[in-house]
Design a protein around this motif. Structure first.
Motif, PDB file in Angstrom:
ATOM      1  N   GLY A  74       1.982   2.593  -8.530  1.00 32.41           N
ATOM      2  CA  GLY A  74       1.394   3.893  -8.228  1.00 32.41           C
ATOM      3  C   GLY A  74       0.020   3.756  -7.603  1.00 32.41           C
ATOM      4  O   GLY A  74      -0.309   4.446  -6.641  1.00 32.41           O
ATOM      5  N   ILE A  75      -0.792   2.842  -8.130  1.00 30.29           N
ATOM      6  CA  ILE A  75      -2.122   2.605  -7.551  1.00 30.29           C
ATOM      7  C   ILE A  75      -1.987   2.040  -6.139  1.00 30.29           C
ATOM      8  O   ILE A  75      -2.718   2.433  -5.230  1.00 30.29           O
ATOM      9  CB  ILE A  75      -2.946   1.676  -8.465  1.00 30.29           C
ATOM     10  CG1 ILE A  75      -3.316   2.401  -9.753  1.00 30.29           C
ATOM     11  CG2 ILE A  75      -4.201   1.175  -7.756  1.00 30.29           C
ATOM     12  CD1 ILE A  75      -3.942   1.525 -10.809  1.00 30.29           C
ATOM     13  N   GLY A  76      -1.026   1.127  -5.953  1.00 24.25           N
ATOM     14  CA  GLY A  76      -0.802   0.563  -4.621  1.00 24.25           C
ATOM     15  C   GLY A  76      -0.400   1.619  -3.611  1.00 24.25           C
ATOM     16  O   GLY A  76      -0.890   1.632  -2.479  1.00 24.25           O
ATOM     17  N   LYS A  77       0.493   2.522  -4.013  1.00 23.22           N
ATOM     18  CA  LYS A  77       0.901   3.599  -3.109  1.00 23.22           C
ATOM     19  C   LYS A  77      -0.244   4.568  -2.847  1.00 23.22           C
ATOM     20  O   LYS A  77      -0.389   5.069  -1.735  1.00 23.22           O
ATOM     21  CB  LYS A  77       2.095   4.358  -3.695  1.00 23.22           C
ATOM     22  CG  LYS A  77       3.413   3.659  -3.489  1.00 23.22           C
ATOM     23  CD  LYS A  77       4.555   4.454  -4.050  1.00 23.22           C
ATOM     24  CE  LYS A  77       4.923   5.611  -3.183  1.00 23.22           C
ATOM     25  NZ  LYS A  77       6.163   6.284  -3.628  1.00 23.22           N
ATOM     26  N   LEU A  78      -1.053   4.815  -3.868  1.00 26.83           N
ATOM     27  CA  LEU A  78      -2.171   5.730  -3.702  1.00 26.83           C
ATOM     28  C   LEU A  78      -3.208   5.181  -2.731  1.00 26.83           C
ATOM     29  O   LEU A  78      -3.682   5.891  -1.842  1.00 26.83           O
ATOM     30  CB  LEU A  78      -2.824   6.003  -5.058  1.00 26.83           C
ATOM     31  CG  LEU A  78      -4.044   6.911  -5.087  1.00 26.83           C
ATOM     32  CD1 LEU A  78      -3.664   8.311  -4.615  1.00 26.83           C
ATOM     33  CD2 LEU A  78      -4.632   6.960  -6.480  1.00 26.83           C
ATOM     34  N   LEU A  79      -3.532   3.914  -2.860  1.00 25.45           N
ATOM     35  CA  LEU A  79      -4.549   3.306  -1.995  1.00 25.45           C
ATOM     36  C   LEU A  79      -4.087   3.114  -0.557  1.00 25.45           C
ATOM     37  O   LEU A  79      -4.907   3.091   0.363  1.00 25.45           O
ATOM     38  CB  LEU A  79      -5.001   1.971  -2.583  1.00 25.45           C
ATOM     39  CG  LEU A  79      -5.743   2.053  -3.923  1.00 25.45           C
ATOM     40  CD1 LEU A  79      -6.049   0.656  -4.434  1.00 25.45           C
ATOM     41  CD2 LEU A  79      -6.994   2.893  -3.800  1.00 25.45           C
ATOM     42  N   THR A  80      -2.773   2.953  -0.352  1.00 24.19           N
ATOM     43  CA  THR A  80      -2.265   2.720   1.001  1.00 24.19           C
ATOM     44  C   THR A  80      -1.590   3.949   1.599  1.00 24.19           C
ATOM     45  O   THR A  80      -0.946   3.855   2.646  1.00 24.19           O
ATOM     46  CB  THR A  80      -1.243   1.566   0.994  1.00 24.19           C
ATOM     47  OG1 THR A  80      -0.132   1.928   0.171  1.00 24.19           O
ATOM     48  CG2 THR A  80      -1.859   0.282   0.508  1.00 24.19           C
ATOM     49  N   CYS A  81      -1.754   5.096   0.926  1.00 28.55           N
ATOM     50  CA  CYS A  81      -1.092   6.340   1.364  1.00 28.55           C
ATOM     51  C   CYS A  81       0.411   6.133   1.523  1.00 28.55           C
ATOM     52  O   CYS A  81       1.014   6.483   2.544  1.00 28.55           O
ATOM     53  CB  CYS A  81      -1.709   6.876   2.647  1.00 28.55           C
ATOM     54  SG  CYS A  81      -3.395   7.434   2.444  1.00 28.55           S
ATOM     55  N   GLY A  82       0.993   5.564   0.497  1.00 30.14           N
ATOM     56  CA  GLY A  82       2.436   5.320   0.513  1.00 30.14           C
ATOM     57  C   GLY A  82       2.829   4.246   1.487  1.00 30.14           C
ATOM     58  O   GLY A  82       3.913   4.293   2.063  1.00 30.14           O
ATOM     59  N   ILE A  90      10.958   4.589   1.633  1.00 31.16           N
ATOM     60  CA  ILE A  90      11.839   3.658   0.912  1.00 31.16           C
ATOM     61  C   ILE A  90      12.022   4.117  -0.534  1.00 31.16           C
ATOM     62  O   ILE A  90      13.124   4.061  -1.084  1.00 31.16           O
ATOM     63  CB  ILE A  90      11.271   2.229   0.986  1.00 31.16           C
ATOM     64  CG1 ILE A  90      11.360   1.713   2.420  1.00 31.16           C
ATOM     65  CG2 ILE A  90      12.000   1.293   0.028  1.00 31.16           C
ATOM     66  CD1 ILE A  90      10.640   0.411   2.651  1.00 31.16           C
ATOM     67  N   ASP A  91      10.948   4.593  -1.154  1.00 34.62           N
ATOM     68  CA  ASP A  91      11.035   5.058  -2.537  1.00 34.62           C
ATOM     69  C   ASP A  91      11.938   6.277  -2.686  1.00 34.62           C
ATOM     70  O   ASP A  91      12.486   6.505  -3.765  1.00 34.62           O
ATOM     71  CB  ASP A  91       9.643   5.375  -3.082  1.00 34.62           C
ATOM     72  CG  ASP A  91       9.121   4.289  -3.991  1.00 34.62           C
ATOM     73  OD1 ASP A  91       9.847   3.295  -4.199  1.00 34.62           O
ATOM     74  OD2 ASP A  91       8.005   4.424  -4.491  1.00 34.62           O
ATOM     75  N   LEU A  92      12.105   7.055  -1.637  1.00 32.91           N
ATOM     76  CA  LEU A  92      13.033   8.184  -1.717  1.00 32.91           C
ATOM     77  C   LEU A  92      14.452   7.709  -2.029  1.00 32.91           C
ATOM     78  O   LEU A  92      15.220   8.421  -2.671  1.00 32.91           O
ATOM     79  CB  LEU A  92      13.034   8.971  -0.405  1.00 32.91           C
ATOM     80  CG  LEU A  92      11.808   9.826  -0.130  1.00 32.91           C
ATOM     81  CD1 LEU A  92      11.909  10.441   1.261  1.00 32.91           C
ATOM     82  CD2 LEU A  92      11.655  10.903  -1.179  1.00 32.91           C
TER      83      LEU A  92
END
Length: 111
Positions: A74-82, A90-92
């Motif tokens: 979650g932190i990785g997605k938040l910092l890189t804007c998904g 991909i997460d969809l």
């Protein structure tokens, strides 16, 4: 364990687990002592349908990963804007499976 109780648990909670895992879960619940049954009934599972909806709405912010307990992702997605949108797309496709895997982990820890 009473067969009717286990079958009722499986019927009400089958959507939270992968289809190929349901038979194994049933067998493990049947072998379980009655003492642990109240603990099993109070477990809170994450809904895969809710996960996909959250992923559609807030996937680029990592809210879907925070919701299922993957704080690091979650932190990785938040910092890189998904992942610049790629990771969010991909997460969809994989968030429902990841949610069901987390639910299996929750159940296995309780057993």
């Amino acid at each position: 364990m009473d067969v009717q109780k286990v079958d009722m648990f499986i019927m009400t909670n089958a959507k939270y687990f992968e289809g190929h895992e349901v038979a194994q879960i049933r067998d493990r619940l049947l072998a379980l002592d009655d003492d642990r049954w109240t603990q099993i009934q109070t477990l809170q599972f994450k809904d895969p349908t809710t996960s996909i909806i959250v992923s559609l709405l807030g996937g680029t912010l990592g809210i879907d990963r925070f919701m299922i307990g993957d704080t690091g992702l979650g932190i990785g997605k938040l910092l890189t804007c998904g992942g610049l949108g790629i990771w969010a797309i991909i997460d969809l496709f994989i968030i429902m499976g990841a949610t069901r895997e987390k639910n299996i982990d929750i159940l296995q820890r309780a057993l």
